[in-house]
Design an enzyme around this catalytic site. Structure first.
Site, PDB file in Angstrom:
ATOM      1  N   ASP A 236       0.845  -1.194   0.000  1.00 43.27           N
ATOM      2  CA  ASP A 236       0.000   0.000   0.000  1.00 43.27           C
ATOM      3  C   ASP A 236       0.883   1.248   0.000  1.00 43.27           C
ATOM      4  O   ASP A 236       1.913   1.291   0.689  1.00 43.27           O
ATOM      5  CB  ASP A 236      -0.865  -0.030   1.275  1.00 43.27           C
ATOM      6  CG  ASP A 236      -1.981   0.986   1.272  1.00 43.27           C
ATOM      7  OD1 ASP A 236      -2.826   0.926   0.369  1.00 43.27           O
ATOM      8  OD2 ASP A 236      -2.008   1.842   2.176  1.00 43.27           O
ATOM      9  N   GLU A 286      16.091 -13.927   0.221  1.00 43.30           N
ATOM     10  CA  GLU A 286      16.568 -14.840   1.266  1.00 43.30           C
ATOM     11  C   GLU A 286      15.625 -16.052   1.351  1.00 43.30           C
ATOM     12  O   GLU A 286      16.071 -17.193   1.446  1.00 43.30           O
ATOM     13  CB  GLU A 286      16.572 -14.061   2.593  1.00 43.30           C
ATOM     14  CG  GLU A 286      16.990 -14.838   3.799  1.00 43.30           C
ATOM     15  CD  GLU A 286      16.611 -14.069   5.075  1.00 43.30           C
ATOM     16  OE1 GLU A 286      16.810 -12.838   5.147  1.00 43.30           O
ATOM     17  OE2 GLU A 286      16.073 -14.736   6.001  1.00 43.30           O
TER      18      GLU A 286
HETATM   19  C1  NOJ Z   1      -4.651   2.721  -0.920  1.00 44.46           C
HETATM   20  C2  NOJ Z   1      -5.713   1.699  -0.701  1.00 44.46           C
HETATM   21  O1  NOJ Z   1      -5.953   1.035  -1.915  1.00 44.46           O
HETATM   22  C3  NOJ Z   1      -6.927   2.425  -0.181  1.00 44.46           C
HETATM   23  O2  NOJ Z   1      -8.059   1.604  -0.151  1.00 44.46           O
HETATM   24  C4  NOJ Z   1      -6.595   2.977   1.176  1.00 44.46           C
HETATM   25  O3  NOJ Z   1      -7.690   3.724   1.647  1.00 44.46           O
HETATM   26  C5  NOJ Z   1      -5.366   3.882   1.116  1.00 44.46           C
HETATM   27  N1  NOJ Z   1      -4.305   3.289   0.363  1.00 44.46           N
HETATM   28  C6  NOJ Z   1      -4.855   4.179   2.506  1.00 44.46           C
HETATM   29  O4  NOJ Z   1      -4.276   3.041   3.063  1.00 44.46           O
END
Ligand code: NOJ
Length: 571
Positions: A236, A286
């Site tokens: 993310d 690893e």
């Molecule tokens: C991107 C994710 O896809 C989304 O759903 C989320 O709200 C934001 N990042 C924050 O983590």
């Protein structure tokens, strides 16, 4: 290995494994890795299948319907976060990175899921969220309790406010989901105190990645899940993590953060982040050295150009990064042509492959996004776009429900909207509930097999009556359905050596038609225009997204042909 008989009684013909013969001179192990042209099915666990009747999907539901993914022909699944979370951002606010939220199940259920994925030959990719955590995370709670100057505060971005009594935020940054990127805390003595940084909601404090504890913590998290057998991670906010060390004011604070990629350049895309991806890559290697299994790091690296994205997938960093430009592409030939060309050029030059994405849990579903004039246009364009994407060189992600042709649900009443974007901005622009409606599996009325029929609770977001036409059951019974289009396309992807990784060469075609050839004679053409166009290859296609008997390519239609006189010799 015998074909397993699956829960709904369908016997699965297990597709042949891809040979992964490299089409470039590269001979590194990465060149043969499974992820290079994998098709990954994205499971938004909350909305996939609810087995315990609480109206929320769960890991047992993922296990129950895993055969659906296998039958569709995907190579693996990516699960959105199912970790302990107060669910302010549906799991992207994590309070414990190494535990399953009870609403989704427990670690024993997760372990069974790992086993099931292995048995069905599916790769398992988890979401990891390193930029921020939940304000319920024990580290943040300790930071609040221990006050200014404490070592616990140094793991986050705490700072004194500006102005008289510190009543103004430390800088002018805005949050992605609306409002300032800073919130003020009440100190243990009850007085208004410092501020902390959150690029998303106040319930998602950003970690300070310059603090060594943070990197060490996430390496433990990765090891925890790798030791349980996962095949990789979707990362993310992969262009986030580090902020400009001085946290200076932004010269452009009032821009709507959600309408631009790579928003505030002081808060995103800082050079130090690449060092983290190198460490994570080494960690994956690893594990590969121990057991020979390739692991995948695929980043959500939202940066403005493919050339900048290419920096994230250098050979010692992430394996792949989602290429989001098709998500924002209007139904326009020149636009598609340009973004595909740029991506293939810039990403392949790194030795990685393009990771195509037409939809995900943050975007308006393709049927609605491509809807133009008249009700039929969106579905036809969505089908054509899917066939186009699956013909492109590289890997592809399919968001759950796209294979049922689900439209975006646009008429949820305000009081049912859960997206923090709506609650923080008061606007429906960019809200994501409409693509997260629980999936319809069977039957003619809600909950359409999402929850058990005698469930005490309704699905967490209401399903519209129109979902009756999109159930898995209906789609499977209709040979002309979107489901069968995806399934056939994925089967051909496995069988035809031209598809998957490789090169692409554009062909000259009539105005409005985008045409390219893959390898030895696989021609893909898409008619972006409003009128029928001459087909680039005589005779009926191998597969078409809509009625297409040959000779003519109807509007909003894509088709694949095998034609021995068209060959891409650019490799
Ligand atoms: C991107 C994710 O896809 C989304 O759903 C989320 O709200 C934001 N990042 C924050 O983590």
């Amino acid at each position: 290995m015998p074909n397993p008989t699956l829960p709904d009684g369908d016997a699965v013909t297990l597709p042949r494994a891809r040979s992964h013969t490299p089409t470039t001179p590269t001979t590194t192990p990465a060149a043969r890795a499974w992820w290079r042209d994998a098709v990954i099915y994205q499971i938004y666990v909350r909305s996939f299948r609810d087995t315990d009747g609480d109206g929320v999907g769960d890991l047992a539901g993922v296990r129950e319907k895993l055969h659906h993914v296998r039958q569709l022909g995907a190579d693996g699944v990516w699960l959105n976060p199912f970790y302990v979370s107060p669910q302010h951002d549906h799991g992207y606010d994590i309070a414990d990175h190494c535990a399953v939220d009870p609403v989704y199940g427990d670690l024993a259920e997760f372990d069974r899921l790992v086993t099931d994925c292995r048995l069905l030959g599916l790769k398992l990719v988890l979401d990891v969220v390193p930029n921020h955590c939940s304000s319920d995370h024990p580290w943040f709670q300790k930071a609040l309790a221990n006050g200014p100057g404490s070592p616990e505060r140094a793991r986050f971005h705490f700072a004194d406010g500006r102005g008289e009594g510190g009543q103004l935020p430390p800088n002018n940054w805005r949050a992605m989901f609306g409002g300032p990127a800073w919130s003020r805390v009440v100190e243990p003595d009850g007085r208004p105190g410092q501020w902390y940084l959150h690029l998303f909601t106040p319930e998602q404090p950003d970690f300070n990645w310059r603090h060594p504890d943070v990197a060490a913590h996430f390496e433990e998290v990765l090891r925890f899940w790798l030791d349980r057998g996962v095949d990789g991670f979707r990362i993310d906010v992969a262009a986030g993590l580090f902020k400009h060390p001085e946290l200076p004011d932004s010269p452009d604070p009032d821009v709507d953060e959600r309408t631009r990629d790579s928003v505030n350049p002081l808060a995103w895309n800082q050079p130090e982040v690449h060092g983290i991806w190198r460490r994570w890559r080494a960690l994956c290697e690893e594990y590969t050295a121990r057991d020979g299994r390739q692991r995948l790091l695929v980043g959500e690296a939202s940066v403005p150009t493919p050339a900048e994205q290419a920096l994230y997938v250098r050979p010692d960093e992430l394996h792949q990064a989602f290429f989001f430009h098709l998500l924002h592409a209007p139904w326009d030939l020149a636009h598609f042509h340009r973004v595909i060309d740029d991506a293939v050029r810039d990403i392949t030059a790194t030795g990685s492959t393009v990771t195509w994405v037409l939809n995900n849990h943050d975007q308006v579903r393709t049927v609605s996004r491509f809807a133009g004039e008249g009700p039929a246009t969106g579905p036809a364009r969505a089908r054509a776009a899917a066939l186009l994407m699956l013909a492109l060189p590289g890997a592809a992600y399919i968001y759950q429900g796209e294979e049922f042709g689900l439209p975006e649900v646009l008429d949820l009443p305000d009081e049912l909207i859960t997206d923090p974007i709506f609650h923080r901005t008061g606007s429906r622009t960019g809200i994501r509930d409409g693509c997260r409606i629980p999936l319809p599996w069977s039957g003619t009325e809600a909950p359409f097999g999402f929850s058990p029929s005698e469930s005490p609770a309704a699905p967490w977001l209401p399903q519209p009556d129109s979902f009756a036409a999109h159930t898995a059951e209906r789609q499977r019974a209709d040979a002309g359905s979107v489901y069968h289009l995806y399934r056939t396309a994925l089967q051909l992807r496995r069988e035809l050596p031209q598809l998957g990784e490789g090169t692409l060469r554009w062909l000259e075609t009539p105005p409005g038609v985008l045409t390219f050839v893959r390898g030895e004679g696989l021609v893909c053409a898409v008619n972006f225009g409003d009128t029928p166009a001459p087909a680039p290859v005589a005779g009926p296609p191998l597969l078409a997204s809509g009625p297409c008997d040959g000779g003519v390519l109807p509007p909003a239609t894509a088709a694949w042909w095998i034609n021995s006189t068209s060959t891409d010799r650019s490799s």
